[in-house]
Design an enzyme around this catalytic site. Sequence first.
Site, PDB file in Angstrom:
ATOM      1  N   GLN A 262       0.820  -1.211   0.000  1.00  0.00           N
ATOM      2  CA  GLN A 262       0.000   0.000   0.000  1.00  0.00           C
ATOM      3  C   GLN A 262       0.854   1.261   0.000  1.00  0.00           C
ATOM      4  OE1 GLN A 262      -3.519  -0.202  -0.447  1.00  0.00           O
ATOM      5  NE2 GLN A 262      -2.627  -2.194  -0.950  1.00  0.00           N
ATOM      6  N   HIS A 265       1.676   3.114  -3.352  1.00  0.00           N
ATOM      7  CA  HIS A 265       0.702   3.949  -4.058  1.00  0.00           C
ATOM      8  C   HIS A 265       1.162   5.395  -4.152  1.00  0.00           C
ATOM      9  CE1 HIS A 265      -2.893   1.571  -4.969  1.00  0.00           C
ATOM     10  NE2 HIS A 265      -2.706   0.921  -3.848  1.00  0.00           N
ATOM     11  N   HIS A 332      -8.421   0.386   4.814  1.00  0.00           N
ATOM     12  CA  HIS A 332      -8.251  -1.072   4.745  1.00  0.00           C
ATOM     13  C   HIS A 332      -7.789  -1.579   6.107  1.00  0.00           C
ATOM     14  CE1 HIS A 332      -7.027   0.417   0.628  1.00  0.00           C
ATOM     15  NE2 HIS A 332      -8.013  -0.405   0.303  1.00  0.00           N
ATOM     16  N   ASP A 365      -8.055  -5.004  -3.990  1.00  0.00           N
ATOM     17  CA  ASP A 365      -7.779  -3.989  -5.005  1.00  0.00           C
ATOM     18  C   ASP A 365      -8.180  -4.446  -6.399  1.00  0.00           C
ATOM     19  OD1 ASP A 365      -6.786  -2.084  -3.289  1.00  0.00           O
ATOM     20  OD2 ASP A 365      -4.699  -2.657  -3.555  1.00  0.00           O
ATOM     21  N   HIS A 424     -52.705  23.758   7.389  1.00  0.00           N
ATOM     22  CA  HIS A 424     -52.449  22.338   7.201  1.00  0.00           C
ATOM     23  C   HIS A 424     -53.726  21.535   7.442  1.00  0.00           C
ATOM     24  CE1 HIS A 424     -48.279  23.525   7.213  1.00  0.00           C
ATOM     25  NE2 HIS A 424     -47.854  22.268   7.106  1.00  0.00           N
TER      26      HIS A 424
END
Length: 434
Positions: A262, A265, A332, A365, A424
């Site tokens: 990771q 990235h 994650h 992924d 109303h």
Amino acid sequence: MRTIDLRGRELSPADMLAAVPRATQARAEALDTAARLVDDVRGRGEAALREQAERFDQVTGHSVRVPAAHIDEALADLAPEVRTALEEAIRRVRLASAAQVPATQVTRIGDGAVITQRWQPVHRVGVYIPGGKAVYPSSVIMNVVPAQVAGVAQIALASPPQADQGGRIHPTILAAAALLGVTEVYAMGGAGAIGAFAHGVSSLGLDPVDVVSGPGNNYVASAKRAVAGVVGTDSEAGATEILVVADAEADPRLIAADLVSQAEHDEQASAVLVTDAVELAHDVATEVARIAALTRHSDRVAASLGGPQSAIVLVDDRAMATAFSNAYAPEHLELHLADAESAAAAFTSAGAVFVGDQTPVSLGDYMAGSNHVLPTGGQARYAPGLGSYTFLRPQQVISYDRTALAAVRAGVVALAESEALPAHGEAIEARFTA
């Protein structure tokens, strides 16, 4: 990786949140910059997008709206083994996404009184696919398939133009779009692309969308915050995060491999290990250093693991590890625990939970069938990952006949009077007087 030692401390929920490693300054700076870029696109449209492409992507003179021929060429040139993998990923994500579409529910309040709960897709979606430090055809699948399953009529896609591709979007991303039948594609990136989706760009024939989705760096995530209220957005899927909770029986080699996977990235990626096993922590640190030095993107990995957002956290016991994880609310979460299956229920705040050492994040992924567009920055405490539900709006349809209305006539009038809203009640009475 630095070590944060929380052992022997009594931590309140607020203390736990304060102990969470975050790159807060980077996110604060990203928000300010992203807002300016979005405003520039709103004001100047295509001209602003082209200036941003030159500044951030080193691209000029490119086709911002991608010609159909470029998409067709990319699909024709796609390697057969990559096409096979993409088609299988599409199949798996489509199956999992179908489970996220709620069925219409009809509730009969009484005779002649019916409430129908239905889920309506938004009309138009803009999906963002990153394209800076890596190529993400998998993100095309993760965004487009849930929208299609939800029934979205129009899907536009954006990804940054690539200098090494002559200003085109990377061909694998274009090929993935072609496999899914997406033909409205724009070569534009970053916060500016999010602004273009939100506000539209008339010179490109780009109409504003209803929902923007997709992962990206902190600038893309911050741009979503800047356009919130103008369009709907998924959670802010910024720079990636992995948190591993492990016990003494875990394999340090596998944990290290997943942390590094990771970290590659982005320099802003977060990699965190939480454990009560000191020896394991030492072994993981040793393995991380070894693997990080050998991987292709070693400089990027080193920056990520050495940043304030990454750490090895030492805790007293499982309860403290669980509390820390739930406070962190990672994108994650991996559970490397001897009793991972039964322990998973206690970990309530995470974008996605990967149970056991044979379920790495990299599986999610690509090919698990789950969605990899997930909330970051602690948003998993209150926000879900991307799914078909992201593109659906719950809507109640109410149907009463005269008899059913008569049954509640007095009650409505009484409540209207109690709230000093007599008209109303008069709207009810009008149906029973000549």
